[in-house]
Write a protein that holds these residues in place. Sequence first.
Motif, PDB file in Angstrom:
ATOM      1  N   PHE A 387       0.838  -1.195   0.000  1.00 58.38           N
ATOM      2  CA  PHE A 387       0.000   0.000   0.000  1.00 58.38           C
ATOM      3  C   PHE A 387       0.879   1.253   0.000  1.00 58.38           C
ATOM      4  O   PHE A 387       1.967   1.272   0.589  1.00 58.38           O
ATOM      5  CB  PHE A 387      -0.912   0.008   1.226  1.00 58.38           C
ATOM      6  CG  PHE A 387      -1.979  -1.050   1.193  1.00 58.38           C
ATOM      7  CD1 PHE A 387      -2.976  -1.023   0.228  1.00 58.38           C
ATOM      8  CD2 PHE A 387      -1.983  -2.087   2.118  1.00 58.38           C
ATOM      9  CE1 PHE A 387      -3.955  -2.001   0.193  1.00 58.38           C
ATOM     10  CE2 PHE A 387      -2.957  -3.068   2.091  1.00 58.38           C
ATOM     11  CZ  PHE A 387      -3.948  -3.028   1.115  1.00 58.38           C
ATOM     12  N   THR A 388       0.375   2.284  -0.652  1.00 58.99           N
ATOM     13  CA  THR A 388       1.096   3.557  -0.728  1.00 58.99           C
ATOM     14  C   THR A 388       0.183   4.675  -0.224  1.00 58.99           C
ATOM     15  O   THR A 388      -0.954   4.448   0.177  1.00 58.99           O
ATOM     16  CB  THR A 388       1.517   3.850  -2.178  1.00 58.99           C
ATOM     17  OG1 THR A 388       0.347   3.866  -3.018  1.00 58.99           O
ATOM     18  CG2 THR A 388       2.484   2.794  -2.688  1.00 58.99           C
ATOM     19  N   GLY A 389       0.693   5.901  -0.263  1.00 60.75           N
ATOM     20  CA  GLY A 389      -0.122   7.060   0.071  1.00 60.75           C
ATOM     21  C   GLY A 389      -0.250   7.299   1.557  1.00 60.75           C
ATOM     22  O   GLY A 389       0.607   6.904   2.357  1.00 60.75           O
ATOM     23  N   SER A 390      -1.350   7.933   1.942  1.00 58.44           N
ATOM     24  CA  SER A 390      -1.564   8.407   3.305  1.00 58.44           C
ATOM     25  C   SER A 390      -2.598   7.558   4.034  1.00 58.44           C
ATOM     26  O   SER A 390      -3.307   6.751   3.435  1.00 58.44           O
ATOM     27  CB  SER A 390      -2.043   9.864   3.273  1.00 58.44           C
ATOM     28  OG  SER A 390      -1.123  10.702   2.630  1.00 58.44           O
ATOM     29  N   VAL A 391      -2.688   7.770   5.338  1.00 58.85           N
ATOM     30  CA  VAL A 391      -3.778   7.203   6.128  1.00 58.85           C
ATOM     31  C   VAL A 391      -5.007   8.071   5.882  1.00 58.85           C
ATOM     32  O   VAL A 391      -4.963   9.278   6.101  1.00 58.85           O
ATOM     33  CB  VAL A 391      -3.416   7.191   7.626  1.00 58.85           C
ATOM     34  CG1 VAL A 391      -4.603   6.697   8.452  1.00 58.85           C
ATOM     35  CG2 VAL A 391      -2.196   6.320   7.872  1.00 58.85           C
ATOM     36  N   PRO A 392      -6.125   7.486   5.410  1.00 54.44           N
ATOM     37  CA  PRO A 392      -7.291   8.318   5.075  1.00 54.44           C
ATOM     38  C   PRO A 392      -7.895   8.966   6.320  1.00 54.44           C
ATOM     39  O   PRO A 392      -7.857   8.405   7.417  1.00 54.44           O
ATOM     40  CB  PRO A 392      -8.265   7.322   4.436  1.00 54.44           C
ATOM     41  CG  PRO A 392      -7.847   5.996   4.961  1.00 54.44           C
ATOM     42  CD  PRO A 392      -6.367   6.059   5.152  1.00 54.44           C
ATOM     43  N   SER A 393      -8.467  10.146   6.108  1.00 58.43           N
ATOM     44  CA  SER A 393      -9.063  10.876   7.236  1.00 58.43           C
ATOM     45  C   SER A 393     -10.251  10.141   7.830  1.00 58.43           C
ATOM     46  O   SER A 393     -10.590  10.317   9.001  1.00 58.43           O
ATOM     47  CB  SER A 393      -9.495  12.276   6.776  1.00 58.43           C
ATOM     48  OG  SER A 393     -10.413  12.178   5.702  1.00 58.43           O
ATOM     49  N   SER A 394     -10.898   9.260   7.025  1.00 56.43           N
ATOM     50  CA  SER A 394     -12.073   8.528   7.513  1.00 56.43           C
ATOM     51  C   SER A 394     -11.725   7.534   8.609  1.00 56.43           C
ATOM     52  O   SER A 394     -12.620   6.952   9.213  1.00 56.43           O
ATOM     53  CB  SER A 394     -12.750   7.787   6.353  1.00 56.43           C
ATOM     54  OG  SER A 394     -11.891   6.790   5.822  1.00 56.43           O
ATOM     55  N   ILE A 395     -10.444   7.350   8.873  1.00 56.40           N
ATOM     56  CA  ILE A 395     -10.038   6.432   9.939  1.00 56.40           C
ATOM     57  C   ILE A 395     -10.695   6.826  11.261  1.00 56.40           C
ATOM     58  O   ILE A 395     -10.962   5.987  12.120  1.00 56.40           O
ATOM     59  CB  ILE A 395      -8.499   6.412  10.070  1.00 56.40           C
ATOM     60  CG1 ILE A 395      -8.020   5.213  10.898  1.00 56.40           C
ATOM     61  CG2 ILE A 395      -7.967   7.690  10.669  1.00 56.40           C
ATOM     62  CD1 ILE A 395      -7.954   3.933  10.146  1.00 56.40           C
ATOM     63  N   GLY A 396     -10.982   8.098  11.407  1.00 59.99           N
ATOM     64  CA  GLY A 396     -11.589   8.585  12.643  1.00 59.99           C
ATOM     65  C   GLY A 396     -13.013   8.099  12.852  1.00 59.99           C
ATOM     66  O   GLY A 396     -13.547   8.208  13.960  1.00 59.99           O
ATOM     67  N   SER A 407       1.937  -1.759   9.193  1.00 60.89           N
ATOM     68  CA  SER A 407       3.387  -1.879   9.107  1.00 60.89           C
ATOM     69  C   SER A 407       3.828  -2.610   7.837  1.00 60.89           C
ATOM     70  O   SER A 407       3.068  -3.350   7.221  1.00 60.89           O
ATOM     71  CB  SER A 407       3.920  -2.623  10.337  1.00 60.89           C
ATOM     72  OG  SER A 407       3.400  -3.938  10.401  1.00 60.89           O
ATOM     73  N   TYR A 408       5.086  -2.356   7.459  1.00 63.36           N
ATOM     74  CA  TYR A 408       5.727  -3.019   6.329  1.00 63.36           C
ATOM     75  C   TYR A 408       4.928  -2.871   5.037  1.00 63.36           C
ATOM     76  O   TYR A 408       4.562  -3.826   4.377  1.00 63.36           O
ATOM     77  CB  TYR A 408       5.987  -4.498   6.656  1.00 63.36           C
ATOM     78  CG  TYR A 408       6.988  -4.673   7.764  1.00 63.36           C
ATOM     79  CD1 TYR A 408       8.352  -4.584   7.509  1.00 63.36           C
ATOM     80  CD2 TYR A 408       6.570  -4.884   9.080  1.00 63.36           C
ATOM     81  CE1 TYR A 408       9.277  -4.703   8.532  1.00 63.36           C
ATOM     82  CE2 TYR A 408       7.489  -5.005  10.117  1.00 63.36           C
ATOM     83  CZ  TYR A 408       8.845  -4.913   9.833  1.00 63.36           C
ATOM     84  OH  TYR A 408       9.753  -5.026  10.859  1.00 63.36           O
ATOM     85  N   ASN A 409       4.648  -1.623   4.708  1.00 62.39           N
ATOM     86  CA  ASN A 409       4.075  -1.277   3.422  1.00 62.39           C
ATOM     87  C   ASN A 409       4.993  -0.245   2.770  1.00 62.39           C
ATOM     88  O   ASN A 409       6.152  -0.107   3.161  1.00 62.39           O
ATOM     89  CB  ASN A 409       2.652  -0.739   3.599  1.00 62.39           C
ATOM     90  CG  ASN A 409       1.627  -1.844   3.732  1.00 62.39           C
ATOM     91  OD1 ASN A 409       1.282  -2.498   2.748  1.00 62.39           O
ATOM     92  ND2 ASN A 409       1.135  -2.072   4.949  1.00 62.39           N
ATOM     93  N   ALA A 410       4.483   0.454   1.771  1.00 62.93           N
ATOM     94  CA  ALA A 410       5.255   1.504   1.109  1.00 62.93           C
ATOM     95  C   ALA A 410       4.533   2.840   1.249  1.00 62.93           C
ATOM     96  O   ALA A 410       4.612   3.702   0.373  1.00 62.93           O
ATOM     97  CB  ALA A 410       5.470   1.154  -0.361  1.00 62.93           C
ATOM     98  N   MET A 411       3.846   3.024   2.367  1.00 61.93           N
ATOM     99  CA  MET A 411       3.054   4.233   2.559  1.00 61.93           C
ATOM    100  C   MET A 411       3.993   5.425   2.733  1.00 61.93           C
ATOM    101  O   MET A 411       4.882   5.422   3.583  1.00 61.93           O
ATOM    102  CB  MET A 411       2.117   4.050   3.741  1.00 61.93           C
ATOM    103  CG  MET A 411       1.187   2.844   3.553  1.00 61.93           C
ATOM    104  SD  MET A 411      -0.176   2.742   4.717  1.00 61.93           S
ATOM    105  CE  MET A 411      -1.238   4.032   4.078  1.00 61.93           C
ATOM    106  N   ASN A 412       3.788   6.410   1.890  1.00 59.64           N
ATOM    107  CA  ASN A 412       4.737   7.525   1.799  1.00 59.64           C
ATOM    108  C   ASN A 412       4.066   8.887   1.957  1.00 59.64           C
ATOM    109  O   ASN A 412       4.609   9.895   1.555  1.00 59.64           O
ATOM    110  CB  ASN A 412       5.470   7.481   0.452  1.00 59.64           C
ATOM    111  CG  ASN A 412       4.509   7.389  -0.729  1.00 59.64           C
ATOM    112  OD1 ASN A 412       3.291   7.386  -0.551  1.00 59.64           O
ATOM    113  ND2 ASN A 412       5.047   7.324  -1.930  1.00 59.64           N
ATOM    114  N   GLY A 413       2.882   8.884   2.545  1.00 57.58           N
ATOM    115  CA  GLY A 413       2.167  10.145   2.719  1.00 57.58           C
ATOM    116  C   GLY A 413       2.087  10.535   4.175  1.00 57.58           C
ATOM    117  O   GLY A 413       2.960  10.207   4.991  1.00 57.58           O
TER     118      GLY A 413
END
Length: 908
Positions: A387-396, A407-413
């Motif tokens: 997975f890449t990108g950011s943690v979405p705001s809807s997580i809330g 953990s252990y992804n390619a998230m870069n946001g």
Amino acid sequence: MDLTLKLSPSFFISFLILIFLLKNPHFVSSSNPKCISTEREALLTFKQSLTDLSGRLSSWSGPDCCNWTGVLCDPRTSRVIKIGLRNPNQIVRSDEYQRGSLGGKIHPSLTRLKFLSYLDLSSNDFGGLEIPEFIGQIVRLRYLNLSSSSFSGEIPANLGNLSKLESLDLYAESFSDSGTFALRSSNLQWLSGLSSSLTYLNMGYVNLSGAGETWLEDFSRISELKELHLFNCELKNLPLSLSSSTNLKLLEVLDLSENSLSSPIPNWLFGLTSLKKLFLRWDFLQGSIPSGFKNLKLLETLDLSNNLGLTGEIPSVLGDLPQLKYLDLSANELNGQINGFLDAFSRNKGNSLVFLDLSSNKLAGTLPESLGALRNLQILDLSSNSFTGSVPSSIGNMASLKKLDLSYNAMNGKIAEGLGKLEELVDLNLMANSWEGVMLKSHFVNLRSLESIRLTTEQNRSLVLKLPSTWIPPFRLELIQIENCQIGPSFPMWLQVQTKLNFVTLRNTGIADKIPDSWFSGISSEVTYLILANNRIKGRLPQKLVFPKLNTIDLSSNNFEGPFPLWSTNATELRLYENNFSGPLPPNIDVLMPRMEKLYLFHNSFTGEIPSSLCELSPLQILSFRNNRFSGSFPKCWHRSFMLWGIDVSENNISGEIPSSLGVLRSLSVLLLNQNTLEGKIPDTLQNCSGLTNIDLGGNKLTGKLPSWLNKLSSLFMLRLQSNSFTGQIPDNLCNVPNLHILDLSGNKISGPIPKCIGNLTAIAHETSFEVFQNLVFIVTRARKYQEILNSINLSGNNINGEIPAEILRLSYLRILNLSRNSIAGSIPEKISELSRLETIDLSRNMFSGTIPQSLAAISSLQRLNLSYNKLEGSIPKLLKFEDPSIYIGNELLCGKPLPKQCSKGHY
């Protein structure tokens, strides 16, 4: 006389009770049952055949067996109807479990209990006893549980006579101290006798490999079955069709996990429309996940994890299952994005999913905002994907979330501030990504339940935790792991108040402050890991602290100063290297740290003698004291009980002789004593250390001849004896060391010729990767230094004479050859280009004559060359790429570029 009988009310009450008792003769036994004598004798006989170490059956005495532990009688008939003798102790606590286990034999007297309907002998230890056939004669049994009691052999076929049986548990995993026992069933025809009554069947760990390809048909004949557990039964195939699947229509739970089914998911499963729980993990299933799961409307649990062969995208139909609560698809080869799958859940407004594990697949793309539709989710694990990108705001929106693992992804946001709304969050794992941006107080302010946080980024401090320096958070952590993120330079208050920590890693966080002594003394006595490495923390450590459970201490690469910390701990690894610690080591280090295995103190300023109490640390494996100021002699008290395999005390002021007692360390692999003032000879006892792979004794005052026993060290990879006063010739036995890749005898007084057998160093004739240095990892920076001289021979600065033997050309992977500052004569071998991987050749300050071979220009890998101060003559080959005249200086008869002397026509 008029007689009037006056009766009191109590008389009438007594009279009515008498009439009731006369009409209800069983009422007395109902209130105070007495067991039947024949059944009492049967139970006593059964007891006598058992072993009972804990006295669980001590109540089995006296006339009334209905009051005995584990025995239940019918209150009306006084008949024994139930025997419940399950081990009361948990299996995981093995000592108590073994003491509470019944054993021995099961006596046929149980068949005298004609009304017995319930028999539970589970979690005991019958030591490989076969299940008695007479159990099939207790025909009133409705419940039979023999699970985890170490039975073995063939399951008796006459269990099929128990036509009233509703629940049968033969789960066969053994927990006996005597080992495991195999229970098997080679023919399942006996199941047909249970077809009209059995609703629960557990045959986990029963070997069904001999049951043939009809095993599933045999189970499908049990028409009333609601639960079927066949966990780890060595089943080798899963039929793709099932003719009598209609008989499994009532099945609610099916567990076929940990078999070798090696097939696609069969379509007949989707006809079992009553299924609520389906477990197919570790079954080596193949292919894609079928859309037929849409038929299982009642499905609550689906576990397809660890099949390794399931591929394709996750079908969106799984998101449409209205009752699904638990979904585990981890450890497969699933790929693509999860947008469609999650969008289905967002359409399913009543979704009840509480557990979702998609970890260890090949899923990619960004996390969609529809993730927030999983409002009831408690566990979310998306780790080890792409997975890449950011943690979405809807997580809330996921207010029930307790565990989040990305953990252990390619998230870069960036990490959305919505994270801070998760008041129920206990475990947060965001490690091993490439996060960037800033995390603020709003990210943490409502995380009241947080106990564990893992936050690491691959990029060097591209993520900043910008929290108020005086802020006190609502959580008290038990685990914190933050690496490569910016926290410092101060040691903030939100960290200072964490007093429940039992696992601490703050690596490369930019902290440059002092840490208050109160923090060290305030963290939990339960702490097991304390890692503060690669910061710029300064100041002194508190001296006397007690950490009874501490396993690993890593304070390396900081600016700590002051004396060695006198911490009392059971730690097995201590890393204090690359700091400013000073002063002596405690003489009682063996008492303070009795379980120490790995002790890294290099690059400090410790002084004094190395304490002999290290000889009492029998668990010691690695001792790395390089680059300090230790003086005096090296301890001489080593003994055979040690597992010590790595010693590095190089770059100190150690004097005296190399202790002969090192020779008793049969496990010794790495011995680095270079750059000290050691003297005397190499002790012959070292030949007993047959596992030695790396020896560096350079830069000392050692004397004598080179040992003739070096060929006994068949694993020797590196031998460096440079800058000493060794004399004599190079022994022929040295040529017989089969794994030698680094030989450095430079700067000694060695004489005689280079032995012709040098071509027998066969390890230098083959390619070697850096992986061979795995046993040098403990010296950290030193490993790279040794990699630079891999496949090298350095004999410079001696009194060697003769010629270069032609046999040296066999060493086709030789990278470095340094023969400078000797008295070697003759010509440079014309076929030197056969050493096609040479990077460095230094033949300077010898007596070489003749011309420079034209073939030297054919060695494309050559980077350094020095032929100066010899007796070479003729023209310098035009194809040589080296234009520094100092390479050729001191050869009066050489001519041509880059020398100023031009060649005459006869030299071209």
